[in-house]
Design an enzyme around this catalytic site. Structure first.
Site, short mmCIF file in Angstrom:
data_model
loop_
_atom_site.label_atom_id
_atom_site.label_comp_id
_atom_site.label_asym_id
_atom_site.label_seq_id
_atom_site.Cartn_x
_atom_site.Cartn_y
_atom_site.Cartn_z
N LYS A 495 0.84 -1.20 0.00
CA LYS A 495 0.00 0.00 0.00
C LYS A 495 0.88 1.25 0.00
O LYS A 495 2.09 1.19 0.23
CB LYS A 495 -0.92 0.00 1.22
CG LYS A 495 -0.16 -0.03 2.55
CD LYS A 495 -1.11 -0.04 3.73
CE LYS A 495 -0.34 -0.02 5.05
NZ LYS A 495 -1.21 0.08 6.22
N ARG A 595 -9.95 1.33 15.86
CA ARG A 595 -9.92 2.07 14.61
C ARG A 595 -10.99 1.52 13.68
O ARG A 595 -12.00 2.18 13.41
CB ARG A 595 -8.52 1.99 13.98
CG ARG A 595 -8.28 2.97 12.86
CD ARG A 595 -6.83 3.01 12.44
NE ARG A 595 -6.34 1.73 11.93
CZ ARG A 595 -5.10 1.55 11.46
NH1 ARG A 595 -4.24 2.56 11.47
NH2 ARG A 595 -4.72 0.38 10.99
N TYR A 723 14.34 32.36 1.47
CA TYR A 723 13.19 33.22 1.71
C TYR A 723 13.23 33.80 3.13
O TYR A 723 13.65 33.15 4.08
CB TYR A 723 11.89 32.43 1.52
CG TYR A 723 11.57 32.12 0.09
CD1 TYR A 723 11.33 33.14 -0.83
CD2 TYR A 723 11.47 30.80 -0.36
CE1 TYR A 723 11.01 32.85 -2.15
CE2 TYR A 723 11.15 30.50 -1.67
CZ TYR A 723 10.92 31.54 -2.56
OH TYR A 723 10.61 31.26 -3.87
N MET A 772 10.22 24.89 -1.98
CA MET A 772 9.38 23.90 -2.63
C MET A 772 10.20 22.93 -3.46
O MET A 772 9.99 21.71 -3.41
CB MET A 772 8.34 24.58 -3.52
CG MET A 772 7.44 23.58 -4.26
SD MET A 772 6.24 24.34 -5.35
CE MET A 772 5.07 24.99 -4.16
#
Length: 828
Positions: A495, A595, A723, A772
Site C-alpha cells: 500500500k 480504529r 526566503y 518547494m
C-alpha cells in the site's frame, strides 16, 4: 571433453547417484536450479534443491510439462503420479551432487584460474581483471556475483575448450563451505581482497572467518594479498607453513613487499600513486579517489605484474576502468515503456541473467532486446551467434536489435524482422524505430556506449532519484521467511505506493519470489497491479463502497470491517450476476486498536449475513496489533491476541471450509513468533527497517534517496540565504543548492540545521528554510563539485535518522516521497 558428450548415465556415475527412472541417455548442456529459468529444456538437467521455505521437488511436474526430461532429486515421494518419459537420478544431497558434477567438469580443463575471495570487492576485482586481460586471453568468469555454494558450480559449468583463463569469485557464510568451493574452482592464482563485517554471523570472530576464506588457496601456485591486514597476514603464514607457495604481497607499510605503495595523493576524482616494484619506481594514476576502489585497482595491478604486463600497458589500461554497476537498472521509459539497462558487461552468463530479469517483467507483453556484440565467450563466432539467436527465440523476444560488427555480419542467423547496426552511432541516427508499450532490455559491452541509448529512451525527470535495491528487498523478505513455520503464509503490504518505493516493481518481485498475498490500501492500486499482469491474491484494506464493482471485475478481496461495508459487498455481488462465482473477503475484528473492525457482540449477526449469502466466503479473519513494537505494552498485545483467538474461534467453528487467521505485523513477526497462525503481514521490514537488535543487524536498507549539487556559491559574513532571509552567515561560507524540496518529500523541519545530507564522506547541514523545489546546505569544509552526488538517506545516513530529523517516523518519511521523484530499481 565437451559438455555435449556428457550424458545422463555418465552424470549418474559422477554424482554417485541411483538412476531410479531411466528413459533415454540424453546429452546434458545446461544445468538449472530454478524452475522459472529454463532455456533449452530438452538438454537441461534440473537439480531439485530442498530448502527451508521452498523445495525444487514441488516443481518437477511443472518442469516436465515445459519439456525438461532430466532431474537430480533427493526425495522419491515427489514422484507420485508422475509417469513420464524422463530420467531421475536419486542422490543423498542435491547440492553435493551439483558440486561434484561441476568439479568433474573443471577437471577436464587445464587452464590458468584466478580465484578471488574477501569480504568486499570480489565482484569488482573480477570484472576489472576481465576487462584488463581480455586482449590476451579467452576468459570465462562468474556472471555477476555468482559466488555461493550453487553459484560457483553453475559458473564453472560454463568452461569450454576455447577458454585459457578463468576468473571465479567465492563467498561463504559459514564454516566448511570454502573447502567445497576450492575443489570446484581449483584456482592456480589466488586473490584475497580484505576482511570485514559482511556475513560474519556464523563465525566466532574475523580471525575464524579469515581462516575459512584462506582455504580457497590451499593448492594455488601464487597468492596475492595486502600484507597490511594483520588477520590475513597471520592466516597466510599458517597456510605457507603447511603448503609453501609463491607469495605476491603489496603494502603501504612494508617497504619489503613485492609492490610497495610509498605515497598517495588523492584528488577529487583520481589518485596519484608512487609505488616500487623490483627496486624500480612505478608511478600509477588511478581513476578513483575512494579507498575501496583504490585497493581494488591495486589488486588488479598486482595480478597484471604477476602475469608479466609492463608498467606502460598497466597504466594505459587502468585509465579505462569505470565504476562497475553490478546491478541492472529498471527505469521508466518514453511512451509507456520499461527499460532494463545493463550496459557495462557483455558475456553469455550475464546475458542469461538479464534475459531472465526481462521475462520477470509482466507490465508489458511485448519484449524487446537491444544487444551489442558478445565478448569472452570462448565460442567460435558463427557458433556463438547461432546460439544467441536460439536464446532470443526461446525467450520469446518479439523485437531484437543487434549492435556491432559481429552481429551485423551474422544477422542471417536471426529472425527476418530483427534489425542490425554496425555501431551505436548508426543506431542513434535512425529515427524510424518506434518503441511503445514494451519492456526493453539494453545490454552490451562498455565500449559500445549503450548508455546513450538508455538516455535517449528514458523518461526525462529531474535529478533527484529514489534508488530501490530489489536484491536488498529479497534479502529482507527471506530474513522474515526464515522466522516463519513452513505452513505459515506471507502477506506483504504494498500500500501507499509500496511505502514510496513503487507498487508494481515491488509487487512483481514478490510474485516472482512466491509471496502468498499482497495487500493494497485502495481498489485502484489493486486494479493497477492486475492491469500490469500481477496474478497473485490481493487484499484491499480500504475498499471504497463506490468502487466495489472493481473488486469483482479484477478479482480483488476486500477487507470488511463493518455491517455497512458487508451489506454493500453483498449488494454488489448480487447486482453483477455476470461474476457468477464465489467471492472471498477478509473479516477484520476490533481487539484494541479502536480504529476499524467488528466487535465480539457482532458475531451472531455476521454469521447470519453469511448464511443468507452463500456467494460470499470468508478467506481470513484478522486484527491489528496496536503496540507490538513496544515491550512496555506486551501485556496489552497479548490481551489483543487472546481476544482475537476467542472471537475467531466462534466464527471459524460455524463453517466447514478453511478460514485463515492472521494478526502479526512486521514487529509482531519479530517479537511474537508464537502467534503466527496461518499467515503474517510484512510491511516496513521488507524495506530494511526492523524492530529488534537482530533485525537491525541483519536487514539491509532497500532505498537510497539521492540528488546532486546544482550550484556552489561562496557567501560572506552577514549574507542571507533563502526566503525571509531565514539564514544569516556568521562567517564566510561555501554553500550548495540541491534540486530537492518539500514538493519532493522533505519536511520544512529539516531547515536551519534541523537535518543534514551526506556528501563525499561528510555530513552537511541544511541552512535556511526548505523551499518547494530546492534546499541549501553548508559545504564549507567539504571538498566537492557541482554535479556531485548527495545522499538524503541511504547506507551512511539511515532512513530512521532522516525521519528523526524530520520529527516523524520512517513510515511517513518513506511515503512522503513525491511521485515526481524518479524511482530507479536495481537487481544484481
Amino acid at each position: 571433453m565437451s559438455k555435449e558428450g556428457l550424458r545422463i548415465k555418465k552424470v549418474n556415475a559422477i554424482v554417485n547417484g541411483e538412476l531410479i527412472h531411466f528413459y533415454n541417455d540424453d546429452p546434458i548442456r545446461f544445468l538449472s536450479i530454478d524452475s522459472r529459468k529454463i532455456t533449452s529444456p530438452q538438454n537441461t538437467l534440473f537439480f531439485a534443491i530442498p530448502g527451508e521455505r521452498n523445495d525444487g521437488h514441488k516443481y518437477i511436474k511443472e518442469l516436465i510439462e515445459k519439456g525438461v526430461r532430466n532431474f537430480v532429486i533427493s526425495n522419491v515421494s515427489s514422484l507420485k503420479n508422475i509417469d513420464a518419459s524422463v530420467n531421475f537420478i536419486l542422490v543423498k544431497n542435491v547440492i553435493d551432487a551439483l558440486q561434484a558434477l561441476a568439479a568433474y567438469h573443471r577437471n577436464q580443463f587445464n587452464l590458468k584460474t584466478i580465484g578471488i575471495t574477501g569480504s568486499n570487492g570480489k565482484t569488482i576485482v573480477k570484472e576489472w581483471l576481465s576487462q584488463l586481460l581480455d586482449k590476451e586471453f579467452e576468459i570465462i568468469k562468474s556472471p555477476k556475483s555468482y559466488n555461493s555454494q550453487v553459484g560457483v558450480p553453475l559458473s564453472v559449468w560454463s568452461i569450454n575448450e576455447m577458454h585459457d583463463l578463468a576468473i571465479f569469485e567465492a563467498g561463504i557464510s559459514m564454516p566448511g563451505e570454502m573447502v567445497k568451493l576450492e575443489k570446484i574452482i581449483q584456482p592456480t592464482i589466488g586473490i584475497i581482497t580484505n576482511i570485514g563485517s559482511p556475513h560474519s554471523e556464523n563465525f566466532e570472530n574475523n580471525q575464524k572467518k579469515t581462516s575459512e576464506k584462506i582455504k580457497l588457496f590451499e593448492h594455488v601456485e601464487t597468492l596475492i594479498y595486502c600484507s597490511d591486514y594483520k588477520e590475513i597476514m597471520s592466516e597466510i603464514g599458517k597456510l605457507y607453513i603447511r603448503n609453501p607457495k609463491q607469495i605476491f604481497r603489496w603494502s603501504r607499510e612494508n617497504s619489503e613487499a613485492d609492490l610497495f605503495i610509498s605515497s598517495e595523493i588523492i584528488g577529487s576524482n583520481s589518485t596519484q600513486i608512487i609505488a616500487a616494484y623490483k627496486n624500480e619506481a612505478f608511478p600509477l594514476n588511478i581513476p578513483f579517489s575512494d579507498k575501496a576502489n583504490i585497493e581494488n585497482v591495486i589488486h588488479c595491478v598486482a595480478t597484471m605484474l604477476l602475469l608479466n604486463y609492463d608498467q606502460k600497458t598497466i597504466n594505459e589500461r587502468i585509465q579505462l576502468l569505470v565504476p562497475i554497476s553490478m546491478r541492472m537498472q529498471l527505469l521508466d521509459g518514453i511512451n509507456n515503456t520499461t527499460l532494463i539497462s545493463d550496459v557495462y558487461t557483455s558475456d553469455l552468463g550475464s546475458l542469461e541473467i538479464a534475459l531472465d530479469f526481462l521475462n520477470e517483467q509482466r507490465r508489458h507483453p511485448l519484449k524487446t532486446v537491444i544487444l551489442s556484440d558478445i565478448f569472452q565467450s570462448g565460442i567460435p563466432d558463427k557458433e556463438l551467434y547461432a546460439l544467441l539467436a536460439r536464446m532470443i527465440s526461446e525467450r520469446k523476444v518479439e523485437k531484437f536489435i543487434g549492435i556491432g560488427p559481429k552481429l551485423f555480419k551474422y544477422q542471417d542467423l536471426f529472425r527476418k524482422n530483427a534489425l542490425f547496426f554496425k555501431s551505436t552511432e548508426a543506431f542513434l541516427k535512425q529515427d524510424a524505430i518506434g518503441f511503445r508499450n514494451e519492456s526493453i532490455l539494453i545490454k552490451g559491452a562498455r565500449i559500445f556506449g549503450l548508455e546513450r541509448i538508455t538516455a535517449l529512451l528514458q523518461q526525462k525527470t529531474h535529478e533527484t532519484v529514489l534508488e530501490v535495491n530489489l536484491n536488498s528487498m529479497l534479502h529482507n523478505l527471506n530474513f522474515y521467511r526464515s522466522k516463519l513455520k513452513a505452513e505459515t503464509k506471507l502477506m506483504v503490504m504494498v500500500k501507499a505506493f509500496s511505502y514510496g518505493s513503487g507498487i508494481y516493481e515491488v509487487a512483481n518481485l514478490l510474485e516472482y519470489h512466491r509471496a502468498d498475498y499482497l495487500s493494497v490500501a485502495y481498489p485502484d492500486e489493486g486494479v493497477e497491479l492486475r492491469k500490469a499482469g500481477i496474478k497473485m491474491p490481493i487484499m484491499v484494506m480500504n475498499p471504497e463502497i463506490t468502487n466495489y464493482h472493481l473488486l469483482l471485475k479484477y478479482d480483488l478481496e476486500p477487507e470488511i470491517y463493518s455491517f455497512r461495508t458487508l451489506q454493500a459487498f453483498i449488494e454488489t455481488v448480487n447486482k453483477y450476476p455476470e461474476f457468477d462465482h464465489e467471492h472471498f473477503f477478509h473479516l477484520k475484528l476490533e481487539t484494541g486498536m479502536n480504529r476499524l473492525g467488528f466487535d465480539e457482540q457482532n458475531v451472531p449477526r455476521i454469521l447470519s449475513y453469511l448464511d443468507e449469502n452463500p456467494k460470499i466466503k470468508l478467506r481470513s479473519i484478522f486484527s491489528h496489533l496496536a503496540a507490538s513494537p513496544e515491550a512496555e505494552h506486551d501485556d496489552f498485545t497479548r490481551e489483543q491476541v487472546f481476544k482475537f483467538e476467542r472471537i475467531s474461534e466462534k466464527i471459524r467453528k460455524h463453517f466447514s471450509y478453511p478460514i485463515m487467521l492472521h494478526i502479526l505485523n512486521t514487529s509482531g513477526i519479530e517479537r511474537f513468533p508464537e502467534y503466527q497462525y496461518d499467515m503474517v503481514r510484512l510491511g516496513l521490514g521488507l524495506y530494511g527497517i526492523g524492530f529488534t537488535p537482530e533485525s537491525n543487524q541483519k536487514l539491509i536498507q532497500a532505498g537510497t534517496l539521492k540528488t546532486v549539487i546544482s550550484q556552489i556559491k561562496m557567501i560572506h559574513k552577514d549574507d542571507s540565504v533563502g526566503y525571509s532571509r531565514a539564514f544569516r552567515a556568521e562567517k564566510d561560507m561555501k554553500i550548495a543548492t540541491l534540486p530537492i524540496g518539500y514538493a519532493d518529500g522533505l519536511m520544512r523541519t529539516l531547515g536551519n540545521g534541523g537535518g543534514k545530507v551526506f556528501i563525499n564522506g561528510y555530513f552537511a547541514p541544511f541552512i535556511s528554510n526548505i523551499c518547494m523545489d530546492m534546499a541549501m546546505v553548508d559545504i564549507t569544509d567539504i571538498q566537492c563539485e557541482e554535479g556531485d552526488e548527495v545522499i538524503l538517506f541511504g547506507e551512511n545516513l539511515p532512513v530512521e535518522e532522516f525521519a528523526k530529523d524530520m520529527k516523524t517516523i520512517p513510515y511517513e518519511a518513506l511515503t512522503h516521497i513525491s511521485r515526481r521523484v524518479k524511482r530507479i530499481y536495481f537487481q544484481d
